[in-house]
Scaffold this active site. Structure first.
Site, PDB file in Angstrom:
ATOM      1  N   ASP A   1      -0.918  33.418  45.132  1.00  0.00           N
ATOM      2  CA  ASP A   1      -0.966  33.340  43.678  1.00  0.00           C
ATOM      3  C   ASP A   1      -0.330  32.038  43.183  1.00  0.00           C
ATOM      4  OD1 ASP A   1      -2.086  35.857  43.602  1.00  0.00           O
ATOM      5  OD2 ASP A   1      -0.156  36.866  43.286  1.00  0.00           O
TER       6      ASP A   1
HETATM    7  N1  URA Z   1       0.599  39.288  47.439  1.00  0.00           N
HETATM    8  C1  URA Z   1       0.708  38.937  46.151  1.00  0.00           C
HETATM    9  O1  URA Z   1       0.896  39.777  45.297  1.00  0.00           O
HETATM   10  N2  URA Z   1       0.589  37.639  45.831  1.00  0.00           N
HETATM   11  C2  URA Z   1       0.397  36.675  46.744  1.00  0.00           C
HETATM   12  O2  URA Z   1       0.306  35.495  46.384  1.00  0.00           O
HETATM   13  C3  URA Z   1       0.298  37.048  48.088  1.00  0.00           C
HETATM   14  C4  URA Z   1       0.399  38.366  48.414  1.00  0.00           C
END
Ligand code: URA
Length: 241
Positions: free
Chosen positions: A102
């Site tokens: 993310d």
């Molecule tokens: N899980 C999440 O919630 N975000 C990420 O970036 C990776 C795994």
């Protein structure tokens, strides 16, 4: 002669499945003619173009990046935000991220032009363990941790059991640091799992990807994988025995 989608994947254009979609949607030309048939075979002398850009077979390149927060994991961002590909701009090959982190998640991200390996690393059959460290709001109960370890279903999506433990907690701030190890790679998985058991994520970092760690890197820095590390990833995904 090889199947067109295999060549596209191998040359790092996209994963095998995405390459099939590119072909079916009429975006691929072989020797100047649009080809929409998936079984089409091509050889080394055929000229392949995707969206008018010639595909070249490049040196396989494997990069481990310590993604900082505030950078997007896709190769292009329509809003013009900084991408992980911008961070490895000195790599002359066209590499793209293996899976995603993310925008506000930091940590270990692999980038490569080896479509076959990328495809396998993100395929549920081969997915390697990914270790995340999260700061959460609240101090998780034993019951919540048990739920994570047993696997949970959130909004119809089932998440496999995750090795999870509380590393530390701050009683004054009412926050805790927890480690969660998953082998799937579903969208926002760690955040959704922790939110579902009542402890929303405030900060998230991926510390480890299989046997690979961030050792020696600061946020924003990258390094090439060592040949032995590439071999090990190939072994893990059945590309080498
Ligand atoms: N899980 C999440 O919630 N975000 C990420 O970036 C990776 C795994």
């Amino acid at each position: 002669m090889e199947r067109l989608q295999k060549v596209l994947a191998h040359d790092g254009v996209a994963s095998r499945r995405q390459s099939e979609k590119l072909i079916m949607s009429g975006r691929v030309k072989v020797n100047g003619t649009v080809v929409t048939e998936l079984g089409t075979k091509v050889g080394v002398h055929d000229q392949i173009m995707v969206d008018g850009v010639q595909v070249t077979s490049e040196t396989p390149t494997y990069v481990l990046l310590y993604k900082p927060r505030g950078v997007i994991s896709t190769a292009n961002d329509e809003k013009g935000r900084k991408t992980v590909v911008d961070l490895v701009a000195d790599v002359s090959q066209r590499i793209y991220p293996v899976g995603r982190l993310d925008y506000d998640t930091s940590g270990l991200l692999l980038l490569t032009n080896d479509g076959e390996l990328a495809n396998r690393l993100t395929h549920p059959k081969y997915e390697v363990e990914k270790t995340y460290v999260a700061r959460v709001k609240g101090i998780p109960s034993n019951d919540a941790m048990r739920k994570l370890r047993q696997g949970i279903t959130v909004d119809g999506e089932t998440y496999a059991p995750a090795k999870s433990k509380v590393l530390s907690h701050d009683d004054k701030r009412k926050t805790a640091i927890i480690e969660v190890i998953i082998h799937e790679g579903k969208n926002h998985q760690v955040k959704k799992m922790l939110e579902a058991v009542g402890y929303p994520v405030e900060k998230l970092k991926r510390e480890q990807y299989g046997f690979l760690t961030l050792k020696g890197l600061n946020a924003g820095e990258a390094r090439n994988l060592k040949p032995e590390e590439v071999k090990e990833l190939k072994r893990l995904t059945g590309l080498l025995s």
